[in-house]
Motif scaffolding. Structure first.
Motif, PDB file in Angstrom:
ATOM      1  N   ALA A  34      61.068  45.391  48.978  1.00  0.00           N
ATOM      2  CA  ALA A  34      61.066  43.949  49.237  1.00  0.00           C
ATOM      3  C   ALA A  34      62.092  43.593  50.313  1.00  0.00           C
ATOM      4  O   ALA A  34      61.813  42.795  51.209  1.00  0.00           O
ATOM      5  CB  ALA A  34      61.351  43.181  47.949  1.00  0.00           C
ATOM      6  N   ALA A  35      63.264  44.191  50.240  1.00  0.00           N
ATOM      7  CA  ALA A  35      64.297  43.925  51.252  1.00  0.00           C
ATOM      8  C   ALA A  35      63.835  44.378  52.636  1.00  0.00           C
ATOM      9  O   ALA A  35      64.061  43.687  53.631  1.00  0.00           O
ATOM     10  CB  ALA A  35      65.603  44.617  50.866  1.00  0.00           C
ATOM     11  N   ALA A  36      63.173  45.534  52.689  1.00  0.00           N
ATOM     12  CA  ALA A  36      62.662  46.022  53.980  1.00  0.00           C
ATOM     13  C   ALA A  36      61.587  45.089  54.529  1.00  0.00           C
ATOM     14  O   ALA A  36      61.536  44.831  55.739  1.00  0.00           O
ATOM     15  CB  ALA A  36      62.108  47.436  53.826  1.00  0.00           C
ATOM     16  N   MET A  37      60.742  44.573  53.637  1.00  0.00           N
ATOM     17  CA  MET A  37      59.712  43.633  54.081  1.00  0.00           C
ATOM     18  C   MET A  37      60.344  42.355  54.626  1.00  0.00           C
ATOM     19  O   MET A  37      59.885  41.824  55.647  1.00  0.00           O
ATOM     20  CB  MET A  37      58.756  43.316  52.930  1.00  0.00           C
ATOM     21  N   LEU A  38      61.392  41.878  53.982  1.00  0.00           N
ATOM     22  CA  LEU A  38      62.079  40.684  54.480  1.00  0.00           C
ATOM     23  C   LEU A  38      62.741  40.947  55.823  1.00  0.00           C
ATOM     24  O   LEU A  38      62.715  40.097  56.715  1.00  0.00           O
ATOM     25  CB  LEU A  38      63.121  40.205  53.469  1.00  0.00           C
ATOM     26  N   LEU A  54      53.569  43.112  48.456  1.00  0.00           N
ATOM     27  CA  LEU A  54      54.607  44.031  47.982  1.00  0.00           C
ATOM     28  C   LEU A  54      54.003  45.095  47.076  1.00  0.00           C
ATOM     29  O   LEU A  54      54.269  46.281  47.234  1.00  0.00           O
ATOM     30  CB  LEU A  54      55.708  43.266  47.249  1.00  0.00           C
ATOM     31  N   ARG A  55      53.162  44.689  46.130  1.00  0.00           N
ATOM     32  CA  ARG A  55      52.525  45.647  45.221  1.00  0.00           C
ATOM     33  C   ARG A  55      51.654  46.643  45.989  1.00  0.00           C
ATOM     34  O   ARG A  55      51.647  47.833  45.689  1.00  0.00           O
ATOM     35  CB  ARG A  55      51.712  44.917  44.161  1.00  0.00           C
ATOM     36  N   ALA A  56      50.933  46.157  46.996  1.00  0.00           N
ATOM     37  CA  ALA A  56      50.087  47.046  47.796  1.00  0.00           C
ATOM     38  C   ALA A  56      50.935  48.067  48.549  1.00  0.00           C
ATOM     39  O   ALA A  56      50.579  49.247  48.627  1.00  0.00           O
ATOM     40  CB  ALA A  56      49.240  46.225  48.769  1.00  0.00           C
ATOM     41  N   ARG A  57      52.053  47.620  49.077  1.00  0.00           N
ATOM     42  CA  ARG A  57      52.934  48.544  49.807  1.00  0.00           C
ATOM     43  C   ARG A  57      53.550  49.572  48.863  1.00  0.00           C
ATOM     44  O   ARG A  57      53.654  50.753  49.204  1.00  0.00           O
ATOM     45  CB  ARG A  57      54.022  47.764  50.538  1.00  0.00           C
ATOM     46  N   LEU A  58      53.940  49.132  47.674  1.00  0.00           N
ATOM     47  CA  LEU A  58      54.483  50.072  46.695  1.00  0.00           C
ATOM     48  C   LEU A  58      53.433  51.106  46.297  1.00  0.00           C
ATOM     49  O   LEU A  58      53.734  52.301  46.202  1.00  0.00           O
ATOM     50  CB  LEU A  58      54.988  49.321  45.460  1.00  0.00           C
ATOM     51  N   ALA A  60      50.926  52.115  48.121  1.00  0.00           N
ATOM     52  CA  ALA A  60      50.748  52.998  49.286  1.00  0.00           C
ATOM     53  C   ALA A  60      51.875  54.033  49.364  1.00  0.00           C
ATOM     54  O   ALA A  60      51.651  55.147  49.857  1.00  0.00           O
ATOM     55  CB  ALA A  60      50.699  52.159  50.566  1.00  0.00           C
ATOM     56  N   ASP A  61      53.051  53.664  48.855  1.00  0.00           N
ATOM     57  CA  ASP A  61      54.187  54.590  48.856  1.00  0.00           C
ATOM     58  C   ASP A  61      54.190  55.489  47.628  1.00  0.00           C
ATOM     59  O   ASP A  61      55.117  56.268  47.423  1.00  0.00           O
ATOM     60  CB  ASP A  61      55.501  53.814  48.906  1.00  0.00           C
ATOM     61  N   GLY A  62      53.167  55.367  46.773  1.00  0.00           N
ATOM     62  CA  GLY A  62      53.049  56.239  45.622  1.00  0.00           C
ATOM     63  C   GLY A  62      53.655  55.718  44.324  1.00  0.00           C
ATOM     64  O   GLY A  62      53.738  56.443  43.344  1.00  0.00           O
ATOM     65  N   ALA A  63      54.043  54.439  44.309  1.00  0.00           N
ATOM     66  CA  ALA A  63      54.622  53.878  43.093  1.00  0.00           C
ATOM     67  C   ALA A  63      53.549  53.692  42.028  1.00  0.00           C
ATOM     68  O   ALA A  63      52.404  53.373  42.336  1.00  0.00           O
ATOM     69  CB  ALA A  63      55.278  52.530  43.401  1.00  0.00           C
ATOM     70  N   ILE A  64      53.922  53.882  40.784  1.00  0.00           N
ATOM     71  CA  ILE A  64      53.025  53.658  39.659  1.00  0.00           C
ATOM     72  C   ILE A  64      53.332  52.255  39.135  1.00  0.00           C
ATOM     73  O   ILE A  64      54.404  52.002  38.609  1.00  0.00           O
ATOM     74  CB  ILE A  64      53.253  54.702  38.544  1.00  0.00           C
TER      75      ILE A  64
END
Length: 69
Positions: A34-38, A54-58, A60-64
């Motif tokens: 989120a900080a990087a997106m801001l 944010l959820r889509a980016r997470l 894409a980064d492999g977050a569950i």
């Protein structure tokens, strides 16, 4: 400002599950993303973030985000 980990607001039962290593790491990843997106938008308003983006980016980064794997 964003913070993650044991400082979350939750009832006693939920806090007991959320304060272990896995969820703390996930909260840290979410706060950092989120900080990087801001930073990319030159904003400092976390409330202005689109949570779905944010959820889509997470994801894409492999977050569950839902359930377990």
């Amino acid at each position: 400002m964003a913070a993650a980990g044991r400082i979350l607001s939750a009832d006693r039962g939920a806090h007991g599950s959320a304060r272990v290593m896995g969820p703390c790491l996930a909260m840290g990843q979410a706060a950092g993303t989120a900080a990087a997106m801001l930073r990319d938008t030159a904003s400092d308003d976390f409330n202005a973030l689109d949570v779905q983006v944010l959820r889509a980016r997470l994801r894409a980064d492999g977050a569950i985000l839902d359930g377990t794997h």
